[in-house]
Design an enzyme around this catalytic site. Structure first.
Site, PDB file in Angstrom:
ATOM      1  N   ASN A   8      24.789  43.854   6.915  1.00  0.00           N
ATOM      2  CA  ASN A   8      25.705  42.751   7.219  1.00  0.00           C
ATOM      3  C   ASN A   8      27.016  43.398   7.662  1.00  0.00           C
ATOM      4  O   ASN A   8      27.805  43.838   6.838  1.00  0.00           O
ATOM      5  CB  ASN A   8      25.891  41.906   5.954  1.00  0.00           C
ATOM      6  N   LYS A  15      28.220  45.908   4.869  1.00  0.00           N
ATOM      7  CA  LYS A  15      27.500  45.776   3.593  1.00  0.00           C
ATOM      8  C   LYS A  15      26.036  46.081   3.854  1.00  0.00           C
ATOM      9  O   LYS A  15      25.508  45.712   4.913  1.00  0.00           O
ATOM     10  CB  LYS A  15      27.633  44.361   3.046  1.00  0.00           C
ATOM     11  N   ARG A  92      22.131  40.707   9.674  1.00  0.00           N
ATOM     12  CA  ARG A  92      22.719  39.372   9.734  1.00  0.00           C
ATOM     13  C   ARG A  92      23.488  39.280  11.050  1.00  0.00           C
ATOM     14  O   ARG A  92      24.359  40.110  11.325  1.00  0.00           O
ATOM     15  CB  ARG A  92      23.682  39.193   8.575  1.00  0.00           C
ATOM     16  N   LEU A 208      29.791  26.896  -1.575  1.00  0.00           N
ATOM     17  CA  LEU A 208      31.231  26.996  -1.821  1.00  0.00           C
ATOM     18  C   LEU A 208      31.588  28.427  -2.185  1.00  0.00           C
ATOM     19  O   LEU A 208      31.484  28.835  -3.351  1.00  0.00           O
ATOM     20  CB  LEU A 208      31.635  26.035  -2.951  1.00  0.00           C
ATOM     21  N   GLY A 209      31.949  29.221  -1.186  1.00  0.00           N
ATOM     22  CA  GLY A 209      32.387  30.593  -1.413  1.00  0.00           C
ATOM     23  C   GLY A 209      33.708  30.787  -0.708  1.00  0.00           C
ATOM     24  O   GLY A 209      34.464  29.823  -0.537  1.00  0.00           O
ATOM     25  N   SER A 210      34.013  32.009  -0.290  1.00  0.00           N
ATOM     26  CA  SER A 210      35.260  32.178   0.454  1.00  0.00           C
ATOM     27  C   SER A 210      35.139  31.458   1.795  1.00  0.00           C
ATOM     28  O   SER A 210      36.131  30.952   2.315  1.00  0.00           O
ATOM     29  CB  SER A 210      35.628  33.646   0.617  1.00  0.00           C
ATOM     30  N   ASP A 282      41.858  33.023  -3.564  1.00  0.00           N
ATOM     31  CA  ASP A 282      40.804  33.210  -4.563  1.00  0.00           C
ATOM     32  C   ASP A 282      40.857  32.083  -5.590  1.00  0.00           C
ATOM     33  O   ASP A 282      41.879  31.874  -6.248  1.00  0.00           O
ATOM     34  CB  ASP A 282      40.992  34.573  -5.253  1.00  0.00           C
ATOM     35  N   ARG A 284      39.622  31.788  -8.461  1.00  0.00           N
ATOM     36  CA  ARG A 284      39.916  32.207  -9.842  1.00  0.00           C
ATOM     37  C   ARG A 284      41.416  32.241 -10.079  1.00  0.00           C
ATOM     38  O   ARG A 284      41.898  31.813 -11.127  1.00  0.00           O
ATOM     39  CB  ARG A 284      39.319  33.591 -10.125  1.00  0.00           C
ATOM     40  N   GLY A 327      29.844  31.712  -4.377  1.00  0.00           N
ATOM     41  CA  GLY A 327      30.784  32.191  -5.409  1.00  0.00           C
ATOM     42  C   GLY A 327      31.400  31.122  -6.296  1.00  0.00           C
ATOM     43  O   GLY A 327      31.316  31.189  -7.521  1.00  0.00           O
ATOM     44  N   ASN A 331      29.809  29.765  -9.995  1.00  0.00           N
ATOM     45  CA  ASN A 331      30.560  30.317 -11.125  1.00  0.00           C
ATOM     46  C   ASN A 331      31.634  29.434 -11.731  1.00  0.00           C
ATOM     47  O   ASN A 331      32.070  29.701 -12.842  1.00  0.00           O
ATOM     48  CB  ASN A 331      31.225  31.634 -10.697  1.00  0.00           C
ATOM     49  N   GLU A 378      21.278  35.563   0.470  1.00  0.00           N
ATOM     50  CA  GLU A 378      21.071  35.667   1.923  1.00  0.00           C
ATOM     51  C   GLU A 378      20.391  36.989   2.293  1.00  0.00           C
ATOM     52  O   GLU A 378      19.585  37.044   3.218  1.00  0.00           O
ATOM     53  CB  GLU A 378      22.427  35.549   2.643  1.00  0.00           C
TER      54      GLU A 378
HETATM   55  P1  AMP Z   1      31.445  34.269  -1.987  1.00  0.00           P
HETATM   56  O1  AMP Z   1      32.111  34.229  -0.644  1.00  0.00           O
HETATM   57  O2  AMP Z   1      30.242  33.424  -2.111  1.00  0.00           O
HETATM   58  O3  AMP Z   1      31.249  35.677  -2.487  1.00  0.00           O
HETATM   59  O4  AMP Z   1      32.502  33.623  -2.998  1.00  0.00           O
HETATM   60  C1  AMP Z   1      33.735  34.256  -3.218  1.00  0.00           C
HETATM   61  C2  AMP Z   1      34.670  33.317  -3.920  1.00  0.00           C
HETATM   62  O5  AMP Z   1      34.058  32.777  -5.113  1.00  0.00           O
HETATM   63  C3  AMP Z   1      35.915  34.048  -4.413  1.00  0.00           C
HETATM   64  O6  AMP Z   1      36.899  34.059  -3.453  1.00  0.00           O
HETATM   65  C4  AMP Z   1      36.320  33.241  -5.602  1.00  0.00           C
HETATM   66  O7  AMP Z   1      37.285  32.320  -5.148  1.00  0.00           O
HETATM   67  C5  AMP Z   1      35.092  32.471  -6.029  1.00  0.00           C
HETATM   68  N1  AMP Z   1      34.670  32.807  -7.394  1.00  0.00           N
HETATM   69  C6  AMP Z   1      33.886  33.832  -7.799  1.00  0.00           C
HETATM   70  N2  AMP Z   1      33.730  33.800  -9.149  1.00  0.00           N
HETATM   71  C7  AMP Z   1      34.427  32.726  -9.588  1.00  0.00           C
HETATM   72  C8  AMP Z   1      34.660  32.150 -10.875  1.00  0.00           C
HETATM   73  N3  AMP Z   1      34.150  32.670 -11.980  1.00  0.00           N
HETATM   74  N4  AMP Z   1      35.421  31.045 -10.929  1.00  0.00           N
HETATM   75  C9  AMP Z   1      35.954  30.505  -9.812  1.00  0.00           C
HETATM   76  N5  AMP Z   1      35.768  30.992  -8.581  1.00  0.00           N
HETATM   77  C10 AMP Z   1      35.016  32.092  -8.465  1.00  0.00           C
END
Ligand code: AMP
Length: 404
Positions: A8, A15, A92, A208-210, A282, A284, A327, A331, A378
């Site tokens: 990727n 990656k 990818r 729902l990730g970055s 982020d 978190r 992410g 989580n 993925e």
């Molecule tokens: P991804 O792009 O799927 O790797 O998701 C990344 C995003 O997931 C990060 O920028 C965080 O904002 C969010 N994330 C990961 N772990 C947690 C958690 N324990 N609580 C809240 N958000 C999280």
């Protein structure tokens, strides 16, 4: 042992993962790694199947000046120190354009076709293609497979595929492609195993990730998505705004004197949760903050997911299940809980205890709509596609020499 390398490649990082293939064609992840800081402060990090560290080393900038060099260094490490020589490489590739509705075995003709889509994804496609071209030149006998983020959405009908713009723009590729397709494909496949009766119904999946988007699935196929021509549309993301009136872009150009590349950088890097909160991209950090702008950014994120769920429910004419992934979706019990409240009008009732322990099924038994958490994968999807194309071409073509 036969292995498959999954790559990727982005603008400043590559990656990679190694999957072992057993005699029955089952895949087991063995190594996860990445080369970061390409062209600035290159660093190779890798860990084994149980997370044990395998490498953490810095390289001089001249050694890893670009993406192909990064893959060459990582490949050399795999080959010389771990004695790993993959039988195929799965890549990818963000854009398969209107043509590719499934992964494809790569040859020079495919690369030429994929180069046409650079203008549709200028920030990603060139970096995805660079290591493919290098491998094709240096290792022409090594099978390579391209897996696209757009391909899974090619099942969209005309209404989901068009913008209301003159037809000639559609003909040249201005379409609502949708992205995160490998993630949705993995979730759809997993749902068939964990909840087969639901997998055949109407499901909304929230990745729902970055990057963030949502997809409407009907009988396991994508019928609508919140993303469109690029991965900027739809939900607010870490640094991208999601849906925005095109008039804002005109304002930035005419009143702020921004150039096309200024606007591009702004929309990809400075907006979304980061721009709205002024605190972080982020989730978190936003959840841990009591800054009123951070609180607003989270509320906006949840609000937009609720609105888009309504849109996708309308596209499906009702829903049978809702799934969280990526992410944040995998989580954050807090964000899932808040989204669950927004979906109560649809009949969603989350089970607080099951949600808190990140169970697979997080809705109450009497919830009209079951809600699942399905961790996405993925890279496994890419490895599976690569292996299956390899096996199909072995069956249909002359026997392949094992590449060492
Ligand atoms: P991804 O792009 O799927 O790797 O998701 C990344 C995003 O997931 C990060 O920028 C965080 O904002 C969010 N994330 C990961 N772990 C947690 C958690 N324990 N609580 C809240 N958000 C999280």
């Amino acid at each position: 042992m036969d292995t498959i390398l999954v790559v990727n490649a982005g603008s400043s990082s590559v990656k990679f993962q190694i999957f072992a293939v057993d005699g029955d064609g089952r895949l087991t992840r063995q190594i996860k790694g990445q080369m970061d800081g390409i062209g600035s402060r290159p660093r190779l990090r890798a860990s084994g199947a149980d997370g044990e560290p395998l490498a953490d080393r810095a390289y001089p900038i001249e050694r890893v000046a670009d993406v192909p060099a990064a893959l060459e260094v990582a490949g050399g490490w795999l080959r010389d120190e771990l004695r790993i020589s993959p039988i195929a490489v799965g890549h990818r590739v963000v854009h398969g354009g209107p043509e590719y509705e499934r992964p494809v075995r790569i040859d020079h003709g495919v690369v030429a076709r994929l180069e046409k889509f650079v203008q549709l994804a200028p920030l990603h496609q060139p970096h995805n293609l660079a290591p493919i071209r290098t491998l094709l030149a240096n290792r022409p006998d090594l099978p390579q497979v391209a897996c696209f983020d757009t391909a899974f959405h090619r099942t969209h009908g005309a209404l989901a595929d068009h913008y209301a713009v003159p037809f000639h723009l559609y003909a040249e590729g201005v379409r609502r492609y949708g992205f995160h397709g490998l993630s949705y494909e993995y979730v759809a496949k997993t749902l068939r195993q964990v909840a087969p009766e639901i997998a055949e119904g109407r499901v909304i999946v929230a990745h729902l990730g970055s990057g963030a988007s949502m997809c409407a699935l009907k009988e396991g196929c994508s019928v609508e998505s919140t993303m469109g021509f690029t991965a900027l549309d739809g939900l607010p993301m870490g640094t991208r705004p999601g849906q925005i009136d095109p008039g804002v872009v005109l304002y930035l150009i005419s009143e702020k004197g921004m150039s096309a590349s200024d606007v591009q950088n702004f929309l990809y890097r400075d907006c979304g949760l980061k721009g709205l909160s002024g605190v972080s991209n982020d989730m978190r950090e936003l959840e841990a903050s009591d800054d009123p702008h951070a609180i607003l950014a989270i509320e906006y994120f949840v609000h937009r997911i609720g609105l888009n769920a309504g849109m996708l429910a309308a596209a499906l004419q009702g829903i049978d299940a809702f799934v969280f992934t990526a992410g944040i979706g995998e989580n954050s019990a807090n964000i899932r809980g808040r989204i669950g409240e927004k979906l109560s009008w649809l009949g969603v009732e989350l089970d607080a205890a099951e949600n808190a322990r990140h169970a697979r099924l997080i809705s109450r038994p009497d919830s009209r709509i079951p809600v699942y958490v399905v961790p996405t994968d993925e890279e496994l999807m890419i490895a599976q596609h690569t292996l299956s194309l390899l096996m199909n071409s072995e069956l249909s073509g002359p026997k392949r020499e094992r590449v060492s």
